[in-house]
Enzyme design. Structure first.
Site, short mmCIF file in Angstrom:
data_model
loop_
_atom_site.label_atom_id
_atom_site.label_comp_id
_atom_site.label_asym_id
_atom_site.label_seq_id
_atom_site.Cartn_x
_atom_site.Cartn_y
_atom_site.Cartn_z
N ASP A 55 2.75 -6.70 2.15
CA ASP A 55 1.75 -5.92 2.90
C ASP A 55 2.35 -4.66 3.53
O ASP A 55 1.75 -4.05 4.41
CB ASP A 55 1.04 -6.76 3.98
CG ASP A 55 -0.21 -6.06 4.52
OD1 ASP A 55 -0.86 -5.34 3.74
OD2 ASP A 55 -0.52 -6.22 5.71
N TYR A 95 -11.51 -9.27 0.62
CA TYR A 95 -10.87 -9.37 1.94
C TYR A 95 -11.95 -9.66 2.97
O TYR A 95 -12.92 -8.88 3.08
CB TYR A 95 -10.14 -8.06 2.26
CG TYR A 95 -9.22 -8.15 3.47
CD1 TYR A 95 -8.64 -9.34 3.86
CD2 TYR A 95 -8.91 -7.01 4.23
CE1 TYR A 95 -7.78 -9.42 4.96
CE2 TYR A 95 -8.06 -7.07 5.33
CZ TYR A 95 -7.50 -8.28 5.67
OH TYR A 95 -6.66 -8.35 6.76
N ARG A 139 -11.08 -3.71 -5.10
CA ARG A 139 -11.09 -4.49 -3.86
C ARG A 139 -12.43 -4.31 -3.17
O ARG A 139 -12.90 -3.18 -2.99
CB ARG A 139 -9.97 -3.99 -2.95
CG ARG A 139 -9.69 -4.90 -1.77
CD ARG A 139 -8.64 -4.27 -0.89
NE ARG A 139 -8.02 -5.21 0.03
CZ ARG A 139 -7.39 -4.84 1.14
NH1 ARG A 139 -7.28 -3.56 1.45
NH2 ARG A 139 -6.85 -5.74 1.94
N TYR A 155 -9.02 4.09 10.68
CA TYR A 155 -7.73 4.31 11.35
C TYR A 155 -6.99 5.41 10.63
O TYR A 155 -7.28 5.71 9.46
CB TYR A 155 -6.87 3.02 11.35
CG TYR A 155 -6.48 2.54 9.97
CD1 TYR A 155 -5.38 3.06 9.30
CD2 TYR A 155 -7.22 1.55 9.32
CE1 TYR A 155 -5.03 2.63 8.02
CE2 TYR A 155 -6.87 1.11 8.05
CZ TYR A 155 -5.78 1.65 7.41
OH TYR A 155 -5.43 1.24 6.15
N ARG A 201 -14.09 -4.28 10.88
CA ARG A 201 -13.37 -3.25 11.61
C ARG A 201 -12.76 -2.21 10.66
O ARG A 201 -12.27 -1.18 11.08
CB ARG A 201 -12.29 -3.87 12.51
CG ARG A 201 -11.18 -4.50 11.74
CD ARG A 201 -10.15 -5.22 12.59
NE ARG A 201 -9.41 -6.15 11.77
CZ ARG A 201 -8.44 -5.84 10.94
NH1 ARG A 201 -8.04 -4.59 10.82
NH2 ARG A 201 -7.83 -6.76 10.22
N HIS A 254 0.83 -1.20 0.00
CA HIS A 254 0.00 0.00 0.00
C HIS A 254 0.87 1.26 0.00
O HIS A 254 2.06 1.20 0.35
CB HIS A 254 -0.87 0.08 1.26
CG HIS A 254 -1.61 -1.16 1.61
ND1 HIS A 254 -2.75 -1.57 0.96
CD2 HIS A 254 -1.38 -2.11 2.56
CE1 HIS A 254 -3.21 -2.68 1.50
NE2 HIS A 254 -2.39 -3.05 2.47
N THR A 267 -7.95 1.13 2.96
CA THR A 267 -9.24 1.68 3.39
C THR A 267 -9.12 3.09 3.96
O THR A 267 -10.10 3.83 3.93
CB THR A 267 -9.90 0.77 4.44
OG1 THR A 267 -9.01 0.62 5.55
CG2 THR A 267 -10.23 -0.60 3.85
C1 0GY Z 1 -4.05 -5.39 4.66
C2 0GY Z 1 -4.75 -5.56 5.93
C3 0GY Z 1 -5.44 -4.65 6.66
C4 0GY Z 1 -5.82 -3.33 6.25
C5 0GY Z 1 -6.15 -2.95 5.02
O1 0GY Z 1 -6.93 -1.44 3.46
C6 0GY Z 1 -6.67 -1.62 4.65
O2 0GY Z 1 -6.85 -0.78 5.52
O3 0GY Z 1 -6.05 -3.78 4.00
C7 0GY Z 1 -5.88 -5.07 7.99
O4 0GY Z 1 -6.05 -4.20 8.87
O5 0GY Z 1 -6.05 -6.29 8.21
O6 0GY Z 1 -4.13 -6.23 3.79
O7 0GY Z 1 -3.38 -4.38 4.49
#
Ligand code: 0GY
Length: 309
Positions: free
Chosen positions: A265, A165, A132, A57, A138, A41, A85
């Site tokens: 990741d 996911y 995605r 977050y 959460r 990311h 996210t």
């Molecule tokens: C990941 C896992 C997480 C978060 C996100 O997009 C995101 O905020 O993917 C997580 O918190 O498990 O794959 O990066």
């Protein structure tokens, strides 16, 4: 060395959130030439690309330049950057990173139903090849499945795929939706199994059945640090890192060698327990893909087929 330290940006970072690891080790495992980090990311920087108001977050910044420095340090040739996210459906930071990557990155975006065809085409031009759909409660608010199915039908026409996911316990109720998707479908992190349960028990069997019965479904065998209960290497060096995740990842790689992807990741959102050293994560790969052929498929052939064909 990475060019700069993690910074908080103009926002207050979520309490307890660990920053990404500065100065990762040089991996001992030499990645096959042309390897792709297929799940990572970018965050912000928040003063340039503000985080979404609906985010769950607030991360520390993790820029495109810092990602590419990590790519070069670890020995990857390319990245697949997944919209996080915390940026909601504003893909500006992702598109900026794809542009800066000059062909060495592809993207997975988040889009809403009201996106125009012209906007979808612009994302394609920038290097986006998937969307995605996130079902981890959460992380996101609920989106109705008919809205997601509309999006899937539109992006299918562009030859894109859907990344999903979810938590393993939610698979039964999501099964019908997932298996009705009209595209290639990529599951993040093996559907987040509870690695305390047996690898041949009913929970993981259901995931294996999903892949066995649906040849369009792929899996990322990433994020041992997120799934593990046994944790990173013990300081005494006696216990293997993430040993409880190994049988799960190895089973998926060996059963479906042509439908697996791997990613760091980085910058590892939402970790509060330990932050992995990305160099050591790369050293975990030969334990889950134990032959040169499996490693080449996992790291080169499969991601190139999905993202660069
Ligand atoms: C990941 C896992 C997480 C978060 C996100 O997009 C995101 O905020 O993917 C997580 O918190 O498990 O794959 O990066």
């Amino acid at each position: 060395m990475l060019p700069s330290r993690p910074t908080a940006g103009p926002h207050t970072k979520t309490a307890g959130w660990l920053d990404w690891y500065e100065g990762p080790a040089q991996p001992r495992f030499a990645l096959p030439p042309g390897s792709v980090d297929a799940h990572c990311h970018v965050f912000g920087p928040g003063d340039v690309f503000p985080y979404a108001p609906e985010r769950k977050y607030t991360p520390c910044d993790a820029s495109a330049e810092q990602l590419f420095a990590l790519r070069d340090h670890l020995g990857f040739a390319r990245n697949v950057i997944v919209q996080a996210t915390c940026h909601g459906a504003d893909n500006s930071a992702l598109v900026d990173a794809l542009t800066k990557a000059a062909g060495r990155a592809r993207g997975v975006a988040t889009v809403r139903r009201d996106i125009s065809d012209a906007q979808l085409r612009a994302l394609h031009e920038a290097g986006v090849r998937g969307v995605r759909f996130n079902f981890v409660k959460r992380l996101v608010d609920f989106t109705p499945q008919d809205e997601l199915m509309d999006i899937a039908a539109r992006i299918a026409r562009l030859g894109w795929h859907v990344v999903i996911y979810f938590e393993a316990r939610d698979l039964p109720e999501l099964w019908d939706f997932f298996t009705a998707l009209p595209t290639t479908v990529v599951v993040d992190h093996m559907g987040r199994p509870d690695v305390n349960l047996p690898v041949d028990g009913p929970q993981f069997e259901l995931f294996m059945r999903l892949m066995r019965e649906h040849p369009n479904i792929w899996s990322k065998v990433s994020c041992p640090e997120r799934l593990s209960l046994s944790g990173p290497p013990a300081l005494d060096g006696q216990s293997a890192p993430y040993r409880d995740v190994l049988p799960f990842a190895r089973r998926v790689v060996e059963t479906f060698p042509d439908r697996v992807l791997w990613g760091t990741d980085w910058p590892h959102p939402n970790l509060k327990d330990h932050m992995p050293d990305d160099g050591l994560l790369v050293d975990f790969i030969p334990q889950i893909a134990t032959t040169a052929e499996l490693q080449r498929k996992l790291l080169v052939d499969n991601p190139m087929r999905l993202y660069w064909a």
